[in-house]
Design a protein around this motif. Structure first.
Motif, short mmCIF file in Angstrom:
data_model
loop_
_atom_site.label_atom_id
_atom_site.label_comp_id
_atom_site.label_asym_id
_atom_site.label_seq_id
_atom_site.Cartn_x
_atom_site.Cartn_y
_atom_site.Cartn_z
N GLU A 235 0.89 -1.04 -0.07
CA GLU A 235 0.04 -0.17 0.04
C GLU A 235 0.88 1.46 -0.04
OE1 GLU A 235 -0.62 -2.56 2.15
OE2 GLU A 235 -2.54 -3.25 1.88
N ILE B 149 -4.57 1.43 -2.63
CA ILE B 149 -5.21 0.01 -2.37
C ILE B 149 -5.90 -0.35 -3.59
CG2 ILE B 149 -7.17 -0.82 -1.18
CD1 ILE B 149 -7.05 1.28 0.93
N ASN C 269 -7.81 -3.15 -4.23
CA ASN C 269 -9.09 -3.38 -4.37
C ASN C 269 -9.61 -3.08 -3.12
OD1 ASN C 269 -11.35 -4.86 -5.24
ND2 ASN C 269 -10.03 -6.73 -5.59
N VAL C 270 -10.32 -2.15 -2.96
CA VAL C 270 -11.11 -1.56 -1.54
C VAL C 270 -12.03 -2.40 -1.21
CG1 VAL C 270 -12.25 0.35 -0.78
CG2 VAL C 270 -10.42 0.79 -2.25
#
Lengths: 237, 237, 237
Positions: free
Chosen positions: B13, B27, B29-30
């Protein structure tokens, strides 16, 4: 009122500086487009501006003396969340006048009174106390706090806000006063860490209430900070 | 644009850090539930995040370059009341992208431009000045300030706010520009101790207005603080 | 819970002090006029007051233990924008009780729990992290965050806010939890430079989510600040 400090800047807009990282400025003829953006009545061509990093009460009470003493009006009183790492407010006060000399004079009078109105501001590393009193409130105090014009008026301020709650209760019990406003971090302040209690009434009673709150506040802030709270200048109440 | 600092963290990240206690993050893939809580369009699976303790203007102008240069959109621009004891804002900017490499790239470009956009930030213990200018505003400046897309655009910022009022007037008088917004402690800021003046217009006029305001600002802040305001990096306007 | 510090003030209103420039106070019988101004139910003659310059989460979680342990209610939870130059909140919490001994007891219990609830607060010059967890939320957490009464509940906090976004995503992915609130500088905070993520669920899952976020947060804040974030007291989660 103290003398103005020596002129440190040659710009015609510059009036002077004072305690609390305060600066006083004047604009003789505000740009017409900006005037609209500011939302100020166009009849006030000239504006006087007082701004500070530290202090709102001292500046509003000083501005109140300025509007009494000059041919100007208080157009704007805004309270940033400042005090340079402390728990309170800074200030932005704008006076309007038809003539630039009146706007300048309002700023000068405000700066001169700050030495007095910082007299009952007491700071420590842990928090601060503030007490203000006037025998006769005018338009700046009316605009900022809803003070009844011409009446005796005072505020008590404590930071952290918990101390301000006890100051308010002490003042309210010490004499017969009329509560006007109780402001707290989420209501009536700019998220400052203060409780501000504003009240009016008989001049003797208002003063007595402030003095009682000041005595309690110094003990509480002293206990929190482990040092005796000291006046920023010289107490006046 | 400056080079990115050496990577100080092994998390995927982490993108980098920059002046102003700024951190850049991504991020890929939130989390779906969090995505809803954040109120972001679900089509942006990947987000790039830039946050700072000190600085909002520098970050928004840098983000504007990032959206021009990458396949991303600016989803969030929020301005905490911060600057670590100073009178201004910090920032939280979130970019959305369908692909994580685009989100990361937007963050990288933003971080790289901060060295430039801090060039006309001038700080002293008493306050600060900020000036920003672009020949062609894009979506970040449109979202934050209402800047017309594709036009020349600038802001002047002064703290304490009183100084910002005179900067606005100076800019408005120095050249023919179109005022877009006048923000003050109680209107359009997060109770910061600033007046921010935003304007667009002909490129030469906009630049001329900024330069005139910068000259006046340095004199006023210098008079208040007793020291000459210095650029945080290297002036670019 | 830690022992209360030695009594530093003889006023009957004074209860004690604690970490974070926290002060605990009590008023046996609030002035009737002030009571109205404060907007508190008149049946609570006595109030207990806890205020701090630094810390809101620690105080709210400690107050939650106090309402479980005493015959009092939480009437007010307000979050000033403070932390003495840091990026977060201070706090003002007011307990109501019909009897002064109950109000005082609520304040005492809150002060005693602060040593524990500051255990997962990690500060550096660049920002801070906070993690709180309870196996069973009560009325203070319900009032402040909407926590479901009786359920396991936790928060993750990161400042600058960018770090808080990644903490929220980490927590949400680490275990199956129910998101309750996502607060950011412009929504749900007092313009603090934080993202606060609140969630409930199965006790083991909630704890696991907090621990995962704490691990990531320490790495990110460490990379930003160039120093390892340290607990303010002793970690408890």
């Amino acid at each position: 009122p103290a003398a103005l400090p020596k002129k440190a800047c040659a710009l015609t807009e510059y009036v002077g500086t004072a305690i609390g990282n305060t600066i006083g400025l004047v604009i003789a003829n505000v740009d017409a487009e900006l005037h609209k953006q500011m939302g100020i009545d166009p009849k006030y061509r000239s504006i006087g501006i007082v701004g500070a990093r530290t202090g709102a009460g001292p500046h509003i009470f000083a501005a109140d003396e300025a509007v009494k003493a000059t041919n100007s009006e208080v157009l704007v009183i805004e309270l940033p969340r400042d005090t340079e790492g402390g728990g309170g407010h800074g200030s932005l006060i704008i006076f309007g006048a038809e003539d630039v000399s009146d706007a300048r004079r309002a700023v000068e009078v405000t700066l001169q009174y700050l030495d007095q109105t910082f007299g009952d501001v007491y700071g420590t590393a842990a928090g601060h106390l503030e007490f203000q009193y006037t025998a006769r409130a005018s338009f700046a105090l009316n605009k900022a706090f809803g003070a009844p014009i011409g009446q005796s008026f005072a505020i008590t301020v404590g930071a952290p806000a918990a101390i301000g709650v006890v100051l308010a209760d002490t003042a309210a019990k010490a004499a017969t006063v009329d509560p006007i406003a109780y402001s707290s971090p989420a209501k009536g302040t700019s998220f400052s860490n203060e409780v501000i209690f504003a009240f009016s009434g008989d001049s003797g009673a208002v003063r007595q209430a402030v003095i009682a709150a000041r005595d309690v506040g110094k003990q509480l802030l002293g206990a929190l900070s482990g040092e005796e709270p000291k006046s920023s200048t010289t107490p006046y109440i």
